[in-house]
Design an enzyme around this catalytic site. Structure first.
Site, PDB file in Angstrom:
ATOM      1  N   GLY A   6       0.794  -1.228   0.000  1.00  0.00           N
ATOM      2  CA  GLY A   6       0.000   0.000   0.000  1.00  0.00           C
ATOM      3  C   GLY A   6       0.822   1.272   0.000  1.00  0.00           C
ATOM      4  O   GLY A   6       0.278   2.365   0.165  1.00  0.00           O
ATOM      5  N   GLU A  57       4.679  -6.480   0.841  1.00  0.00           N
ATOM      6  CA  GLU A  57       4.131  -6.842  -0.464  1.00  0.00           C
ATOM      7  C   GLU A  57       3.889  -5.610  -1.346  1.00  0.00           C
ATOM      8  O   GLU A  57       2.751  -5.281  -1.679  1.00  0.00           O
ATOM      9  CB  GLU A  57       2.809  -7.585  -0.283  1.00  0.00           C
ATOM     10  N   PRO A  58       4.936  -4.909  -1.738  1.00  0.00           N
ATOM     11  CA  PRO A  58       4.737  -3.765  -2.633  1.00  0.00           C
ATOM     12  C   PRO A  58       4.423  -4.224  -4.057  1.00  0.00           C
ATOM     13  O   PRO A  58       5.032  -5.154  -4.572  1.00  0.00           O
ATOM     14  CB  PRO A  58       6.083  -3.031  -2.575  1.00  0.00           C
ATOM     15  N   GLY A  59       3.481  -3.588  -4.675  1.00  0.00           N
ATOM     16  CA  GLY A  59       3.162  -3.836  -6.085  1.00  0.00           C
ATOM     17  C   GLY A  59       3.255  -2.544  -6.849  1.00  0.00           C
ATOM     18  O   GLY A  59       4.179  -2.308  -7.638  1.00  0.00           O
ATOM     19  N   ARG A  60       2.302  -1.644  -6.569  1.00  0.00           N
ATOM     20  CA  ARG A  60       2.291  -0.319  -7.185  1.00  0.00           C
ATOM     21  C   ARG A  60       3.614   0.408  -6.966  1.00  0.00           C
ATOM     22  O   ARG A  60       4.116   1.085  -7.872  1.00  0.00           O
ATOM     23  CB  ARG A  60       1.142   0.484  -6.563  1.00  0.00           C
ATOM     24  N   CYS A  84     -17.486   4.096 -25.658  1.00  0.00           N
ATOM     25  CA  CYS A  84     -18.816   4.685 -25.774  1.00  0.00           C
ATOM     26  C   CYS A  84     -19.439   4.812 -24.385  1.00  0.00           C
ATOM     27  O   CYS A  84     -20.425   4.154 -24.052  1.00  0.00           O
ATOM     28  CB  CYS A  84     -19.682   3.821 -26.695  1.00  0.00           C
ATOM     29  N   GLU A  85     -18.813   5.636 -23.554  1.00  0.00           N
ATOM     30  CA  GLU A  85     -19.259   5.912 -22.194  1.00  0.00           C
ATOM     31  C   GLU A  85     -18.911   7.356 -21.861  1.00  0.00           C
ATOM     32  O   GLU A  85     -17.770   7.779 -22.053  1.00  0.00           O
ATOM     33  CB  GLU A  85     -18.535   4.995 -21.178  1.00  0.00           C
TER      34      GLU A  85
END
Length: 436
Positions: A245, A287-290, A358-359
């Site tokens: 996080g 647990e770093p990801g980002r 198409c949003e």
């Protein structure tokens, strides 16, 4: 944002002109600076080593998983956090050491657990009583054993600067520390150490966190429980996994801490707690990801239509959008971008970057200053290395984008652009029943 520009006024990543990359591989295109990935990984690993603490830095592969990415993680000495059979399969294809793989998830399936057992992965992080009993049964059938961690919710939820001490009991993840579930799970696991070896505890308090206060509060709550469990059951963890996080910089207003600072503060607090309780120092996992891949990634788009609404807004549309970056639509996430082939030109107007889907909600960036733009220009969006490709989808039947690694002036394709034929390869034709 800090970026490099060549004498043509073009953005450079990893020593490579992005105009060359777009010309070679097309757009939308995910571009990863491999040296930045390595730098981020080494900051975590080196800090633990400098502090003399036994640790594992497990890359959270949900941020971005591919064979090439996991090869880099393996070469940097990282462990690996996977949350599905697909992520585990990718890790094995990358020849990642099974003993350094940790399996997460709040609803692990029988095939996922069987795959984990078959390949003798490092540990399973148990999330609820159902999967605890499920794993125990599968191990007993095979007369096998597995190291496990118990995921607990310490009553703290951190979202950037907001720390909430109550309310975390209502979570789909983990065993609550204060309603008795976590203690009940500990007792259950201690009764059957033959099949499931309770190696330690795991907690994760939030994402994109810019302070360490929440982590410190969580560690204190964990040790309050551990003090009691040590006295009552004789249990003390070999491993304390404090999750991830750690925040990164998406916009100029973001002020993340240096990655090493998070490690220093976590280790400092754990050491204070073990000294207070007279316990041994556990092995610390994170647990770093980002934090490893987020700011290493840039997405390149080609600008298409430009719609000016006098006195209201100018929409600049690109050839991607919520199919390759779902986060703005999903979380109202903010990004910064530049016109990558006109870095040396003055920014003279404010526009909004629209996606191709198409949003109405497919907007990548609202109100960004740019030079005079025209169809065919390149837009580069920064810090898209996490949850860009991994959340990409086929909405409106857009094929998935290519991924390129750049390093020291070289570039290589690591995920091919999906063709329309590949996108429909699982489709089957309709055959009306006989007599209709």
């Amino acid at each position: 944002m800090v970026y490099n520009m060549n004498d043509k006024g073009h953005l450079k990543i990893g020593g490579v002109d992005v105009v060359e990359l777009a010309s070679t591989y097309g757009t939308p295109l995910f571009v990863y600076d491999v040296n930045k990935i390595k730098e981020n990984a080494r900051n975590f690993v080196r800090t633990f080593k400098d502090l003399g603490v036994q640790a594992q830095v497990a890359y959270a592969s949900k941020a971005f998983s591919s064979i090439a990415m996991l090869q880099v993680a393996k070469d940097e000495g990282l462990s690996l956090d996977v949350v599905s059979q697909g992520e585990l399969h990718t890790a094995l294809e990358a020849e990642f050491s099974p003993e350094r793989i940790h399996l997460h998830g709040n609803n692990k399936s029988i095939p996922e657990l069987e795959m984990a057992i078959e390949h003798q992965i490092g540990c399973v992080v148990l999330d609820n009583f159902w999967e605890m009993e499920l794993l125990q049964g599968l191990l007993a059938e095979r007369d096998a054993s597995m190291d496990v961690l118990l995921r607990v919710t310490p009553g703290i939820e951190a979202h950037t600067h907001d720390y909430i001490l109550t309310g975390q009991e209502d979570s789909k993840f983990g065993f609550d520390l204060w309603n008795g579930q976590a203690e009940e799970a500990v007792k259950y696991l201690l009764q059957d150490q033959h099949h499931m070896n309770l190696k330690g505890l795991h907690c994760h308090i939030g994402s994109q966190i810019f302070e360490t206060d929440g982590f410190i509060m969580a560690i204190r709550k964990l040790y309050e429980a551990l003090g009691s469990w040590k006295e009552t059951y004789g249990f003390y963890p070999e491993v304390l996994n404090l999750g991830g996080g750690f925040g990164i910089k998406y916009t100029e207003s973001d002020e993340p801490l240096p990655l090493s600072h998070y490690v220093h503060q976590l280790v400092k607090e754990v050491k204070e707690q073990v000294e207070h309780y007279g316990f041994d120092l556990p092995e610390i996992w994170i647990e770093p990801g980002r934090a490893i891949v987020g700011d290493a990634g840039v997405t390149l788009y080609t600008i298409g239509s430009i719609k000016e609404i006098p006195k209201v807004r100018t929409y600049v549309a690109v050839d991607g959008g919520m199919t390759d970056n779902l986060r703005p639509a999903l979380y109202s996430a903010k990004y910064e971008a530049v016109v990558a082939n006109k870095l040396n030109q003055e920014k003279i107007k404010t526009v909004s970057i629209a996606g191709k889907c198409c949003e109405s909600g497919d907007m990548l960036i609202w109100d960004i200053d740019v030079p005079e733009v025209e169809s065919g220009d390149l837009l580069a969006t920064f810090s898209t290395g996490a949850y860009g490709y991994s959340m990409s989808n086929h909405y409106n039947r857009f094929p998935k984008s290519a991924v390129v690694f750049v390093e020291n002036g070289y570039h290589q394709l690591v995920i091919k652009r999906e063709s329309y034929q590949e996108m429909t390869r699982l489709d089957l034709p309709y055959t009306p029943p006989d007599g209709i």
